[in-house]
Design a protein around this motif. Structure first.
Motif, PDB file in Angstrom:
ATOM      1  N   GLU A  41       2.134  -8.903   8.645  1.00 36.82           N
ATOM      2  CA  GLU A  41       2.587  -7.530   8.875  1.00 36.82           C
ATOM      3  C   GLU A  41       3.834  -7.229   8.051  1.00 36.82           C
ATOM      4  O   GLU A  41       3.950  -6.165   7.436  1.00 36.82           O
ATOM      5  N   GLU A  42       4.781  -8.176   8.048  1.00 34.50           N
ATOM      6  CA  GLU A  42       6.028  -7.963   7.293  1.00 34.50           C
ATOM      7  C   GLU A  42       5.738  -7.784   5.807  1.00 34.50           C
ATOM      8  O   GLU A  42       6.330  -6.931   5.145  1.00 34.50           O
ATOM      9  N   ILE A  43       4.821  -8.589   5.291  1.00 33.54           N
ATOM     10  CA  ILE A  43       4.555  -8.540   3.849  1.00 33.54           C
ATOM     11  C   ILE A  43       3.772  -7.285   3.475  1.00 33.54           C
ATOM     12  O   ILE A  43       4.110  -6.606   2.504  1.00 33.54           O
ATOM     13  N   THR A  44       2.768  -6.948   4.276  1.00 33.30           N
ATOM     14  CA  THR A  44       1.985  -5.757   3.913  1.00 33.30           C
ATOM     15  C   THR A  44       2.795  -4.480   4.125  1.00 33.30           C
ATOM     16  O   THR A  44       2.671  -3.538   3.343  1.00 33.30           O
ATOM     17  N   SER A  45       3.657  -4.468   5.139  1.00 31.03           N
ATOM     18  CA  SER A  45       4.377  -3.218   5.399  1.00 31.03           C
ATOM     19  C   SER A  45       5.559  -3.053   4.455  1.00 31.03           C
ATOM     20  O   SER A  45       5.954  -1.931   4.149  1.00 31.03           O
ATOM     21  N   ALA A  46       6.121  -4.162   3.955  1.00 31.38           N
ATOM     22  CA  ALA A  46       7.267  -4.040   3.052  1.00 31.38           C
ATOM     23  C   ALA A  46       7.222  -5.126   1.975  1.00 31.38           C
ATOM     24  O   ALA A  46       7.968  -6.110   2.034  1.00 31.38           O
ATOM     25  N   PRO A  47       6.338  -4.973   0.983  1.00 35.13           N
ATOM     26  CA  PRO A  47       6.295  -5.970  -0.096  1.00 35.13           C
ATOM     27  C   PRO A  47       7.651  -6.037  -0.801  1.00 35.13           C
ATOM     28  O   PRO A  47       8.274  -4.998  -1.025  1.00 35.13           O
ATOM     29  N   ALA A  48       8.099  -7.264  -1.102  1.00 33.14           N
ATOM     30  CA  ALA A  48       9.456  -7.446  -1.630  1.00 33.14           C
ATOM     31  C   ALA A  48       9.635  -6.800  -2.999  1.00 33.14           C
ATOM     32  O   ALA A  48      10.703  -6.297  -3.315  1.00 33.14           O
ATOM     33  N   ASP A  49       8.611  -6.823  -3.811  1.00 29.81           N
ATOM     34  CA  ASP A  49       8.739  -6.266  -5.172  1.00 29.81           C
ATOM     35  C   ASP A  49       7.348  -5.955  -5.734  1.00 29.81           C
ATOM     36  O   ASP A  49       6.345  -6.108  -5.031  1.00 29.81           O
ATOM     37  N   SER A  50       7.323  -5.569  -6.989  1.00 32.53           N
ATOM     38  CA  SER A  50       6.034  -5.158  -7.550  1.00 32.53           C
ATOM     39  C   SER A  50       5.093  -6.351  -7.718  1.00 32.53           C
ATOM     40  O   SER A  50       3.879  -6.210  -7.623  1.00 32.53           O
ATOM     41  N   PHE A  51       5.660  -7.547  -7.927  1.00 30.50           N
ATOM     42  CA  PHE A  51       4.805  -8.730  -8.015  1.00 30.50           C
ATOM     43  C   PHE A  51       3.999  -8.885  -6.722  1.00 30.50           C
ATOM     44  O   PHE A  51       2.780  -9.069  -6.740  1.00 30.50           O
ATOM     45  N   VAL A  52       4.717  -8.790  -5.603  1.00 27.78           N
ATOM     46  CA  VAL A  52       4.046  -8.964  -4.307  1.00 27.78           C
ATOM     47  C   VAL A  52       3.080  -7.816  -4.047  1.00 27.78           C
ATOM     48  O   VAL A  52       1.937  -8.037  -3.649  1.00 27.78           O
ATOM     49  N   SER A  53       3.517  -6.597  -4.306  1.00 26.57           N
ATOM     50  CA  SER A  53       2.615  -5.482  -3.992  1.00 26.57           C
ATOM     51  C   SER A  53       1.383  -5.517  -4.880  1.00 26.57           C
ATOM     52  O   SER A  53       0.282  -5.198  -4.443  1.00 26.57           O
ATOM     53  N   ASP A  54       1.540  -5.952  -6.135  1.00 22.81           N
ATOM     54  CA  ASP A  54       0.362  -6.112  -6.992  1.00 22.81           C
ATOM     55  C   ASP A  54      -0.565  -7.164  -6.405  1.00 22.81           C
ATOM     56  O   ASP A  54      -1.770  -6.998  -6.348  1.00 22.81           O
ATOM     57  N   PHE A  55       0.053  -8.277  -5.988  1.00 27.18           N
ATOM     58  CA  PHE A  55      -0.744  -9.375  -5.467  1.00 27.18           C
ATOM     59  C   PHE A  55      -1.464  -8.970  -4.186  1.00 27.18           C
ATOM     60  O   PHE A  55      -2.629  -9.278  -3.969  1.00 27.18           O
ATOM     61  N   VAL A  56      -0.749  -8.263  -3.343  1.00 25.91           N
ATOM     62  CA  VAL A  56      -1.311  -7.844  -2.063  1.00 25.91           C
ATOM     63  C   VAL A  56      -2.299  -6.702  -2.253  1.00 25.91           C
ATOM     64  O   VAL A  56      -3.187  -6.489  -1.443  1.00 25.91           O
ATOM     65  N   GLY A  57      -2.115  -5.984  -3.354  1.00 28.47           N
ATOM     66  CA  GLY A  57      -3.015  -4.856  -3.582  1.00 28.47           C
ATOM     67  C   GLY A  57      -2.609  -3.639  -2.786  1.00 28.47           C
ATOM     68  O   GLY A  57      -3.372  -2.689  -2.635  1.00 28.47           O
ATOM     69  N   ALA A  58      -1.342  -3.671  -2.287  1.00 25.61           N
ATOM     70  CA  ALA A  58      -0.874  -2.570  -1.451  1.00 25.61           C
ATOM     71  C   ALA A  58      -0.757  -1.279  -2.251  1.00 25.61           C
ATOM     72  O   ALA A  58      -0.747  -0.190  -1.702  1.00 25.61           O
ATOM     73  N   ASP A  59      -0.660  -1.421  -3.575  1.00 22.03           N
ATOM     74  CA  ASP A  59      -0.474  -0.221  -4.390  1.00 22.03           C
ATOM     75  C   ASP A  59      -1.808   0.411  -4.795  1.00 22.03           C
ATOM     76  O   ASP A  59      -1.857   1.299  -5.617  1.00 22.03           O
ATOM     77  N   LEU A  60      -2.878  -0.086  -4.203  1.00 26.67           N
ATOM     78  CA  LEU A  60      -4.182   0.504  -4.539  1.00 26.67           C
ATOM     79  C   LEU A  60      -4.429   1.795  -3.761  1.00 26.67           C
ATOM     80  O   LEU A  60      -5.479   2.400  -3.885  1.00 26.67           O
ATOM     81  N   GLY A  61      -3.414   2.187  -2.979  1.00 26.92           N
ATOM     82  CA  GLY A  61      -3.573   3.405  -2.196  1.00 26.92           C
ATOM     83  C   GLY A  61      -4.580   3.191  -1.081  1.00 26.92           C
ATOM     84  O   GLY A  61      -5.432   4.042  -0.832  1.00 26.92           O
ATOM     85  N   GLY A  62      -4.479   2.038  -0.455  1.00 26.36           N
ATOM     86  CA  GLY A  62      -5.439   1.727   0.612  1.00 26.36           C
ATOM     87  C   GLY A  62      -6.713   1.220  -0.032  1.00 26.36           C
ATOM     88  O   GLY A  62      -7.161   1.743  -1.022  1.00 26.36           O
ATOM     89  N   ARG A  63      -7.266   0.187   0.534  1.00 30.99           N
ATOM     90  CA  ARG A  63      -8.454  -0.376  -0.081  1.00 30.99           C
ATOM     91  C   ARG A  63      -9.673   0.438   0.279  1.00 30.99           C
ATOM     92  O   ARG A  63      -9.827   0.859   1.411  1.00 30.99           O
ATOM     93  N   ARG A  64     -10.505   0.659  -0.677  1.00 33.97           N
ATOM     94  CA  ARG A  64     -11.726   1.405  -0.394  1.00 33.97           C
ATOM     95  C   ARG A  64     -12.709   0.488   0.324  1.00 33.97           C
ATOM     96  O   ARG A  64     -13.184  -0.494  -0.226  1.00 33.97           O
TER      97      ARG A  64
END
Ligand SMILES: Nc1ncnc2c1ncn2[C@@H]1O[C@H](COP(=O)(O)OP(=O)(O)OP(=O)(O)O)[C@@H](O)[C@H]1O
Ligand SMILES: [Mg+2]
Length: 269
Positions: A222-245
């Motif tokens: 929850e901590e990681i998906t709700s607040a990725p530390a940086d763009s590396f993490v958000s890229d890895f998590v895919g959080a920047d995909l605008g929600g997964r289809r």
């Protein structure tokens, strides 16, 4: 409790696999180490059972430096599940499961009976005990690998991409099974994967690694998906995909929800 205290590993080739890695893994919890190929996951895992010796730093189990422990004994007291299953091809399933107890000198019917119980525990029919690994499916072999790792009743279970070689549906089943087992057994599990979904599904604590074993972020899913530390993490998590289809695939008698990459997320009943 497992503690990594500023461990580094430089292989003789000069490759810096892990640099100044520190982490605390509480007892009875599941910690998933997730990162791309070559970031040092296997190296970190193998430092816990001394299959890899750190170039510097220490690893402690329950506050004891493992460098002072007997390496063979340590290895036999820690369950280790490999990606390939790592079963011995010319030994029966049961003999594979009870490898470590037999090495410790425990033979006889009680050990064999315990081996059969373990097969059941991991969701296999004990009738397969007399078969050989090649006569089992990939998913069944993985379960045998887990049963074997549990045979010595270790407090610690190291799992190195154990479900990497099976198809997504079986993989999901194995993940569910592991969660069930963990509720029952309460081991301290270090689980390595390069699949972020698997890491989130299984980990109480998730550690996202960059190359060199550098921690990009650690925390609960929850901590990681709700607040990725940086763009590396958000890229890895895919959080920047605008929600997964998400979409649904119906196969035989069930409907499976999969994400944009086709990874199954759940089954609709
Ligand atoms: N025995 C070895 N000798 C030399 N270099 C090694 C050795 N084992 C690993 N390395 C190097 O150390 C780095 C980390 O390797 P490691 O196997 O720990 O990565 P990994 O995260 O487990 O990768 P993968 O996801 O592909 O399994 C890599 O650059 C690798 O090439
Ligand atoms: Mg590896």
């Amino acid at each position: 409790m497992i503690e990594f205290e500023s461990v580094s590993k430089i292989y003789p080739s000069g490759a810096i696999a892990v640099e100044e890695f520190s982490l605390l893994i509480p007892s009875h919890s599941v910690c998933t180490l997730v990162g791309s190929s070559g970031c040092g996951k296997t190296t970190l895992l193998r430092m816990v059972n001394r299959m890899v010796t750190p170039s510097s730093g220490r690893v402690l189990i329950d506050s004891e430096d493992i460098a002072a422990a007997d390496a063979v004994e340590l290895r036999r007291s820690i369950g280790y599940v490999l990606q390939s299953g790592g079963l011995l091809p010319h030994r029966t399933i049961l003999d594979n499961v009870i490898t470590v107890p037999v090495l410790k000198g425990r033979k006889g019917s009680a050990t064999r009976a315990h081996g059969l119980e373990l097969l059941e525990l991991v969701g296999l029919d004990p009738a397969i005990a007399t078969r050989y690994p090649a006569q089992l499916s990939g998913g069944q072999q993985q379960r045998v690998g887990v049963a074997r790792a549990l045979a010595a009743d270790p407090n610690i279970l190291l799992m190195d991409e154990p479900f990497g070689a099976v198809d997504p549906i079986i993989r999901r089943e194995l993940q569910t099974e592991l969660t069930r087992l963990q509720t029952e057994l309460g081991k301290t599990i270090v689980f390595v994967t390069h699949d972020i979904d698997e890491a989130f599904r299984l980990g109480d604590q998730v550690v996202v690694l960059r190359s060199g074993g550098h921690i990009a972020q650690q925390g609960t899913p929850e901590e990681i998906t709700s607040a990725p530390a940086d763009s590396f993490v958000s890229d890895f998590v895919g959080a920047d995909l605008g929600g997964r289809r998400l979409h649904a695939i119906t196969e035989s008698d069930r409907t499976v929800i999969v994400d944009a990459d086709g990874k199954p997320l759940g089954v609709l009943r």
